[in-house]
Design an enzyme around this catalytic site. Structure first.
Site, PDB file in Angstrom:
ATOM      1  N   ASP A  29     -56.269  -4.197  -4.854  1.00 39.40           N
ATOM      2  CA  ASP A  29     -55.863  -3.175  -3.893  1.00 39.40           C
ATOM      3  C   ASP A  29     -56.401  -3.577  -2.512  1.00 39.40           C
ATOM      4  O   ASP A  29     -57.562  -3.939  -2.367  1.00 39.40           O
ATOM      5  CB  ASP A  29     -56.417  -1.805  -4.305  1.00 39.40           C
ATOM      6  CG  ASP A  29     -55.753  -0.670  -3.549  1.00 39.40           C
ATOM      7  OD1 ASP A  29     -55.132   0.180  -4.200  1.00 39.40           O
ATOM      8  OD2 ASP A  29     -55.867  -0.619  -2.297  1.00 39.40           O
ATOM      9  N   HIS A  93     -47.951   2.078 -10.687  1.00 44.16           N
ATOM     10  CA  HIS A  93     -49.116   1.191 -10.681  1.00 44.16           C
ATOM     11  C   HIS A  93     -50.312   1.917 -11.262  1.00 44.16           C
ATOM     12  O   HIS A  93     -50.518   3.098 -11.013  1.00 44.16           O
ATOM     13  CB  HIS A  93     -49.430   0.664  -9.282  1.00 44.16           C
ATOM     14  CG  HIS A  93     -49.484   1.715  -8.215  1.00 44.16           C
ATOM     15  ND1 HIS A  93     -48.346   2.283  -7.684  1.00 44.16           N
ATOM     16  CD2 HIS A  93     -50.523   2.306  -7.597  1.00 44.16           C
ATOM     17  CE1 HIS A  93     -48.696   3.184  -6.773  1.00 44.16           C
ATOM     18  NE2 HIS A  93     -50.013   3.226  -6.711  1.00 44.16           N
TER      19      HIS A  93
HETATM   20  P1  AMP Z   1     -50.877   5.498  -4.519  1.00 48.71           P
HETATM   21  O1  AMP Z   1     -49.388   5.259  -4.395  1.00 48.71           O
HETATM   22  O2  AMP Z   1     -51.297   6.809  -3.908  1.00 48.71           O
HETATM   23  O3  AMP Z   1     -51.362   5.319  -5.931  1.00 48.71           O
HETATM   24  O4  AMP Z   1     -51.631   4.401  -3.637  1.00 48.71           O
HETATM   25  C1  AMP Z   1     -51.079   3.131  -3.389  1.00 48.71           C
HETATM   26  C2  AMP Z   1     -52.176   2.101  -3.366  1.00 48.71           C
HETATM   27  O5  AMP Z   1     -51.582   0.848  -3.043  1.00 48.71           O
HETATM   28  C3  AMP Z   1     -53.284   2.355  -2.315  1.00 48.71           C
HETATM   29  O6  AMP Z   1     -54.551   2.312  -2.959  1.00 48.71           O
HETATM   30  C4  AMP Z   1     -53.102   1.205  -1.324  1.00 48.71           C
HETATM   31  O7  AMP Z   1     -54.316   0.753  -0.776  1.00 48.71           O
HETATM   32  C5  AMP Z   1     -52.427   0.145  -2.166  1.00 48.71           C
HETATM   33  N1  AMP Z   1     -51.602  -0.792  -1.394  1.00 48.71           N
HETATM   34  C6  AMP Z   1     -50.628  -0.487  -0.517  1.00 48.71           C
HETATM   35  N2  AMP Z   1     -50.084  -1.603   0.003  1.00 48.71           N
HETATM   36  C7  AMP Z   1     -50.747  -2.642  -0.564  1.00 48.71           C
HETATM   37  C8  AMP Z   1     -50.654  -4.069  -0.441  1.00 48.71           C
HETATM   38  N3  AMP Z   1     -49.767  -4.654   0.381  1.00 48.71           N
HETATM   39  N4  AMP Z   1     -51.491  -4.827  -1.180  1.00 48.71           N
HETATM   40  C9  AMP Z   1     -52.393  -4.259  -2.021  1.00 48.71           C
HETATM   41  N5  AMP Z   1     -52.523  -2.929  -2.174  1.00 48.71           N
HETATM   42  C10 AMP Z   1     -51.716  -2.131  -1.466  1.00 48.71           C
END
Ligand code: AMP
Length: 130
Positions: A29, A93
């Site tokens: 993440d 995810h």
């Molecule tokens: P959620 O949809 O609320 O479960 O959160 C989405 C997660 O994806 C968050 O913890 C973000 O930090 C993570 N995230 C978003 N974009 C990226 C990326 N490009 N690479 C890695 N993690 C990501």
């Protein structure tokens, strides 16, 4: 339009990759609750976890367990916690979060490793994948 996670899986956006098989992909993440916070994603792009077919759901959990065991073997933590939210990215995810304190499970507490540290963490976890 492809989700940001599909773009990561396809190599169009960079990530700190942890593991991949035919159906699933794991990477760090980018805004972690704790060092080693990892996301496990089905390659099949589905928004809500409850909409996954049973085979993909169970496969995602088995893949997440494999990655979670590697995190527990490589990152200094009491245990790995599992959370599914999806309010930000509409592509299923599983969050695998190394936990020592409750605040690390809250998504209010964040850490910000430098790029080199992200790379070192990913190397350590990858080395423990069985
Ligand atoms: P959620 O949809 O609320 O479960 O959160 C989405 C997660 O994806 C968050 O913890 C973000 O930090 C993570 N995230 C978003 N974009 C990226 C990326 N490009 N690479 C890695 N993690 C990501």
């Amino acid at each position: 339009m492809a989700s940001i996670f599909t773009k990561i899986i396809n190599g169009e956006i960079p990530c700190y990759k942890i593991a991949e098989d035919e159906n699933f992909f794991a990477f760090l993440d980018i805004n972690p609750n704790a060092k080693g916070h990892t996301l496990c994603v089905p390659k099949k792009e589905v928004d809500r976890i409850m909409d996954l077919d049973e085979e993909t759901y169970l496969g995602l959990m088995a893949f997440s367990r494999k990655v979670g065991k590697a995190i527990e073997a490589s990152i200094n933590c009491n245990r790995v916690g599992i959370t599914v939210i999806g309010l930000e990215v509409p592509h299923v995810h599983v969050h695998l979060i190394p936990l020592n304190e409750m605040k690390e499970a809250t998504f209010q507490h964040k850490v910000a490793p430098a790029k080199e540290e992200f790379m070192a963490i990913a190397d350590k976890i990858r080395s423990k994948i069985e």
